[in-house]
Design an enzyme around this catalytic site. Structure first.
Site, mmCIF file in Angstrom:
data_model
loop_
_atom_site.group_PDB
_atom_site.id
_atom_site.type_symbol
_atom_site.label_atom_id
_atom_site.label_comp_id
_atom_site.label_asym_id
_atom_site.label_seq_id
_atom_site.Cartn_x
_atom_site.Cartn_y
_atom_site.Cartn_z
ATOM 1 N N SER A 21 0.875 -1.074 -0.076
ATOM 2 C CA SER A 21 0.003 -0.160 0.185
ATOM 3 C C SER A 21 0.888 1.260 -0.023
ATOM 4 O O SER A 21 1.975 1.107 -0.251
ATOM 5 C CB SER A 21 -1.039 -0.150 1.112
ATOM 6 O OG SER A 21 -1.822 0.933 1.142
ATOM 7 N N ASN A 22 0.385 2.252 0.426
ATOM 8 C CA ASN A 22 1.207 3.695 0.417
ATOM 9 C C ASN A 22 0.627 4.478 1.850
ATOM 10 O O ASN A 22 -0.125 4.051 2.310
ATOM 11 C CB ASN A 22 1.191 4.416 -0.713
ATOM 12 C CG ASN A 22 -0.342 4.773 -1.280
ATOM 13 O OD1 ASN A 22 -0.924 5.742 -0.521
ATOM 14 N ND2 ASN A 22 -0.853 4.405 -2.276
ATOM 15 N N ALA A 23 1.504 5.358 1.839
ATOM 16 C CA ALA A 23 1.336 6.394 3.061
ATOM 17 C C ALA A 23 0.065 7.517 3.043
ATOM 18 O O ALA A 23 -0.052 8.176 3.831
ATOM 19 C CB ALA A 23 2.252 6.964 3.698
#
Ligand code: CTP
Length: 208
Positions: A21-23
């Site tokens: 995923s990402n932030a």
């Protein structure tokens, strides 16, 4: 107007317990939802997993994977006048999701990845009379790359921002049109920036 807004990250599962995923915090997308509601618009929010509570008064579709985001958006967009794609969508996903949990092997492993569906590109390709606003997160040659995205995804407008936007409260953006003209620059909290962008779209598209 009825506006579709995407927000937050997507997740792509390696197995039943692990994902890539990402932030993204979802703050920009959620601020856009609030700004649109304040102006009296109907909003459909398609959101990846975030900590924020969804703003009261919008229709919410909570999704995890890019495929789920694509399906929810394609259906919702049929009933909308326009879309703002603020989600930080995963670009790649593992070719296959392993059932259960991948065990350690004692050595390195390789995971084959393929590109995910491009949600915005699909909406842009089928937009007919509807307006389409994309976001572009760029580090190098930002304007040039943002414009390439605008064209590739058949957007009417693209909001250019930098990597500092990810996970932060503030943002600094530039609005670009299809011919590459810089139309506006806005900075401040994501709420301020969202109010400005929605005000601009409202002026342009809202029926009086
Ligand atoms: N987007 C999308 N579906 C994807 C990838 C991106 O809908 N699979 C949307 C984003 O929500 C954003 C725009 O496309 O509005 C641009 O996203 P960005 O991550 O900046 O660009 P990418 O197309 O993913 O290209 P790259 O990561 O190579 O810069």
């Amino acid at each position: 107007m009825r506006i579709l807004i995407t927000a937050g990250p997507t997740r792509e599962y390696l197995d039943d317990v692990r994902y890539l995923s990402n932030a993204s915090s979802g703050r920009m997308g959620y601020a856009l939802v609030e700004a649109a509601l304040k102006l009296g618009h109907d909003v459909v929010l398609v959101t990846g997993p975030v900590e924020l509570p969804p703003p009261a008064g919008c229709e919410v579709h909570a999704v995890e994977t890019t495929g789920q985001m694509r399906d929810a958006c394609v259906t919702a967009f049929m009933e909308c006048d326009g879309v703002i794609a603020a989600a930080a969508v995963c670009d790649y996903r593992p070719v296959r999701r392993v059932t259960g949990k991948i065990a350690k092997t004692g050595g390195p492993i390789t995971i084959d990845m393929i590109e995910t569906d491009d949600v915005l590109a699909e909406l842009g390709a089928t937009k007919d009379g509807r307006w389409v606003v994309g976001f572009a997160l760029e580090a190098e040659n930002p304007r040039e790359r943002a414009l390439q995205k605008l064209r590739a995804k058949n957007c009417d407008w693209i909001v250019l921002n930098g990597p500092a936007a990810i996970g932060s409260v503030a943002n600094e953006v530039e609005l670009l049109g299809a011919t590459g003209e810089s139309l506006q620059t806005w900075s401040g909290t994501k709420r301020n920036v969202a109010d400005k962008l929605l005000g601009w779209l409202h002026e342009r598209y809202a029926k009086v």
